[in-house]
Design an enzyme around this catalytic site. Sequence first.
Site, PDB file in Angstrom:
ATOM      1  N   GLY A 197      16.115  14.752  77.416  1.00 50.66           N
ATOM      2  CA  GLY A 197      16.354  15.841  76.471  1.00 50.66           C
ATOM      3  C   GLY A 197      16.148  15.443  75.027  1.00 50.66           C
ATOM      4  CB  THR A 212      22.912  14.824  73.660  1.00 53.64           C
ATOM      5  OG1 THR A 212      23.815  15.202  74.704  1.00 53.64           O
ATOM      6  CG2 THR A 212      23.113  15.727  72.451  1.00 53.64           C
ATOM      7  CE  LYS A 218      15.109  18.113  89.109  1.00 48.81           C
ATOM      8  NZ  LYS A 218      14.200  17.090  88.573  1.00 48.81           N
ATOM      9  NE  ARG A 254      31.079  19.076  77.643  1.00 49.25           N
ATOM     10  CZ  ARG A 254      30.229  18.748  78.607  1.00 49.25           C
ATOM     11  NH1 ARG A 254      29.657  19.690  79.326  1.00 49.25           N
ATOM     12  NH2 ARG A 254      29.940  17.486  78.859  1.00 49.25           N
TER      13      ARG A 254
END
Length: 308
Positions: free
Chosen positions: A17, A13, A133, A36
């Site tokens: 994404g 979300t 990363k 969640r």
Amino acid sequence: MTSKSKILFIGGTGYIGKYIVEASARSGHPTLVLVRNSTLTSPSRSSTIENFKNLGVQFLLGDLDDHTSLVNSIKQADVVISTVGHSLLGHQYKIISAIKEAGNVKRFFPSEFGNDVDRVFTVEPAKSAYATKAKIRRTIEAEGIPYTYVSCNFFAGYFLPTLAQPGATSAPRDKVIVLGDGNPKAVFNKEEDIGTYTINAVDDPRTLNKILYIRPPMNTYSFNDLVSLWENKIGKTLERIYVPEEQLLKQIIESSPPLNVMLSLCHCVFVKGGHTSFEIEPSFGVEASELYPDVKYTTVDEILNQYV
């Protein structure tokens, strides 16, 4: 025809994404999003959640800190795509651990979606995020998890409305700040196109254990050329204020978040050429617009028209 992989999104979300989730659902992949309960009921996420529901996205309740729910969610998918935000990059070790335990994942896309972190020169604060990363990459490789790293360079919707002017709220009409000499080439991609290219790569053997670079020729510009394109559109010559690297580095040190983050990213790309200072070698990477010539990507030229 082989069936399309079932994709689980973690961080689905968030900013980038939601575009990739949408591309997944629209292209016919069974699409799952780990959320969640607080996200499902959050007013700020309601339009995204509603859009996902309309596209047939399935929600799985879970949390990065709940290992059991993470493993159970991953067991329901073939491919895992993480698009977690900056503050959660280090939490992806939990996803890696759960993928190893689940044992069924055909491919993992960690949260990248920017510069190729193995081929950039950066200063803080961007340097720490890139280092995280890079460590995630090394862990994925050491664990033998099949992967694709997506290097999509700059989000057009984030940088082009202001022509990458730090702290600005609209594109310049009189003066424009040019970091460095304005000659290194940068790449700007529309978020929807990043979603399309990413999903095309999911079941493509050519992108397995490779970096997918989204570097379309029509979206690759030096900053000087970008300014010239903008000048042509508004019918006006702007005063170009060139900021030497030493001055920019001083400004980064003296600035607070989020400006220092933005400036360090811009230093990496516009001064050091972080997007295009290397050739894409077949041993480690492939280029999206070459792999998928049928994708009609939106060009920088077209994107800038909406800001005139």
